[in-house]
Design a protein around this motif. Structure first.
Motif, PDB file in Angstrom:
ATOM      1  N   GLU A  39      23.459  30.983  38.052  1.00  0.00           N
ATOM      2  CA  GLU A  39      24.076  31.826  37.037  1.00  0.00           C
ATOM      3  C   GLU A  39      24.413  30.996  35.816  1.00  0.00           C
ATOM      4  O   GLU A  39      24.480  29.772  35.883  1.00  0.00           O
ATOM      5  CB  GLU A  39      25.360  32.452  37.578  1.00  0.00           C
ATOM      6  CG  GLU A  39      25.166  33.252  38.855  1.00  0.00           C
ATOM      7  CD  GLU A  39      26.479  33.712  39.471  1.00  0.00           C
ATOM      8  OE1 GLU A  39      27.468  33.855  38.723  1.00  0.00           O
ATOM      9  OE2 GLU A  39      26.505  33.930  40.688  1.00  0.00           O
ATOM     10  N   LEU A  40      24.683  31.672  34.718  1.00  0.00           N
ATOM     11  CA  LEU A  40      25.162  31.010  33.520  1.00  0.00           C
ATOM     12  C   LEU A  40      26.666  30.781  33.645  1.00  0.00           C
ATOM     13  O   LEU A  40      27.345  31.475  34.401  1.00  0.00           O
ATOM     14  CB  LEU A  40      24.895  31.882  32.290  1.00  0.00           C
ATOM     15  CG  LEU A  40      23.433  32.192  31.995  1.00  0.00           C
ATOM     16  CD1 LEU A  40      23.339  33.185  30.828  1.00  0.00           C
ATOM     17  CD2 LEU A  40      22.661  30.928  31.686  1.00  0.00           C
ATOM     18  N   CYS A  41      27.169  29.845  32.905  1.00  0.00           N
ATOM     19  CA  CYS A  41      28.608  29.647  32.812  1.00  0.00           C
ATOM     20  C   CYS A  41      29.196  30.956  32.280  1.00  0.00           C
ATOM     21  O   CYS A  41      28.686  31.532  31.326  1.00  0.00           O
ATOM     22  CB  CYS A  41      28.885  28.494  31.846  1.00  0.00           C
ATOM     23  SG  CYS A  41      30.609  28.228  31.491  1.00  0.00           S
ATOM     24  N   ALA A  42      30.257  31.442  32.904  1.00  0.00           N
ATOM     25  CA  ALA A  42      30.822  32.735  32.494  1.00  0.00           C
ATOM     26  C   ALA A  42      32.286  32.823  32.880  1.00  0.00           C
ATOM     27  O   ALA A  42      32.785  32.032  33.672  1.00  0.00           O
ATOM     28  CB  ALA A  42      30.046  33.871  33.156  1.00  0.00           C
ATOM     29  N   GLY A  43      32.954  33.813  32.325  1.00  0.00           N
ATOM     30  CA  GLY A  43      34.345  34.035  32.663  1.00  0.00           C
ATOM     31  C   GLY A  43      34.771  35.445  32.307  1.00  0.00           C
ATOM     32  O   GLY A  43      34.092  36.149  31.568  1.00  0.00           O
ATOM     33  N   ILE A  44      35.899  35.825  32.843  1.00  0.00           N
ATOM     34  CA  ILE A  44      36.465  37.143  32.572  1.00  0.00           C
ATOM     35  C   ILE A  44      37.283  37.067  31.286  1.00  0.00           C
ATOM     36  O   ILE A  44      38.032  36.115  31.068  1.00  0.00           O
ATOM     37  CB  ILE A  44      37.356  37.594  33.745  1.00  0.00           C
ATOM     38  CG1 ILE A  44      36.504  37.731  35.009  1.00  0.00           C
ATOM     39  CG2 ILE A  44      38.057  38.907  33.427  1.00  0.00           C
ATOM     40  CD1 ILE A  44      37.310  37.990  36.264  1.00  0.00           C
ATOM     41  N   VAL A  45      37.144  38.068  30.451  1.00  0.00           N
ATOM     42  CA  VAL A  45      37.908  38.139  29.203  1.00  0.00           C
ATOM     43  C   VAL A  45      39.248  38.796  29.538  1.00  0.00           C
ATOM     44  O   VAL A  45      39.371  40.018  29.529  1.00  0.00           O
ATOM     45  CB  VAL A  45      37.131  38.932  28.123  1.00  0.00           C
ATOM     46  CG1 VAL A  45      37.949  39.033  26.845  1.00  0.00           C
ATOM     47  CG2 VAL A  45      35.790  38.274  27.863  1.00  0.00           C
TER      48      VAL A  45
END
Length: 159
Positions: A39-45
């Motif tokens: 997966e790509l680096c990601a996060g919850i806003v």
């Protein structure tokens, strides 16, 4: 979710009595690695007062170990993912990093249930990786590789 889909594919009998009070034990059906994806680096806003860019910079540091600034980011586009389940809106950014920007190994926060291994794909192998179905990956990974090949790779010095 990926793991459970693989369990259902390899052991459909596990779900035959769905709805009953007892659910069969999933121990030793499949190794946990079948649920791991690229997966790509990601996060919850979920941080009021922070911009998407500021949250992206925090995620790059936490998950990948690189300190990037908002000015290092290039906004690519926003798109929907998980449209049949969550309808999430994701915004894709691009940032170039160097060894000097690395401050840790990354890996996320295990206490939040994150299991992250930073993986580097050599440029010359990136499109092979993108199309190789044996590597479980998100559509965002494929799109990002294609975007990079069309927009950044042609401007790189030839070897």
């Amino acid at each position: 979710a990926v793991y459970m889909c693989e369990v259902e594919r390899h052991h459909p009998q596990v779900f035959q009595n769905q709805g009953k009070e007892s659910f069969p034990c999933l121990d030793n059906l499949l190794p946990a690695v079948v649920g791991v994806t690229y997966e790509l680096c990601a996060g919850i806003v979920d941080k009021p007062g922070l911009s998407l860019e500021e949250i992206a910079c925090e995620e790059v540091l936490e998950e990948c170990g690189y300190r990037v600034s908002v000015t290092d980011l290039r906004r690519i586009t926003s798109y929907r993912s998980g449209v049949g389940v969550t309808g999430s809106r994701q915004t894709l950014f691009y940032a170039e990093v160097t060894d000097q920007m690395r401050t840790s190994r990354g890996g996320g926060q295990p206490e939040e249930g994150e299991l992250i291994e930073v993986v580097e794909i050599p440029l010359e192998e990136s499109m092979k990786f993108a199309y190789d179905e044996t590597f479980p990956k998100t559509m965002g990974v494929i799109f990002s590789f294609m975007w990079f090949q069309n927009n950044i790779a042609p401007k790189l010095p030839k070897k």
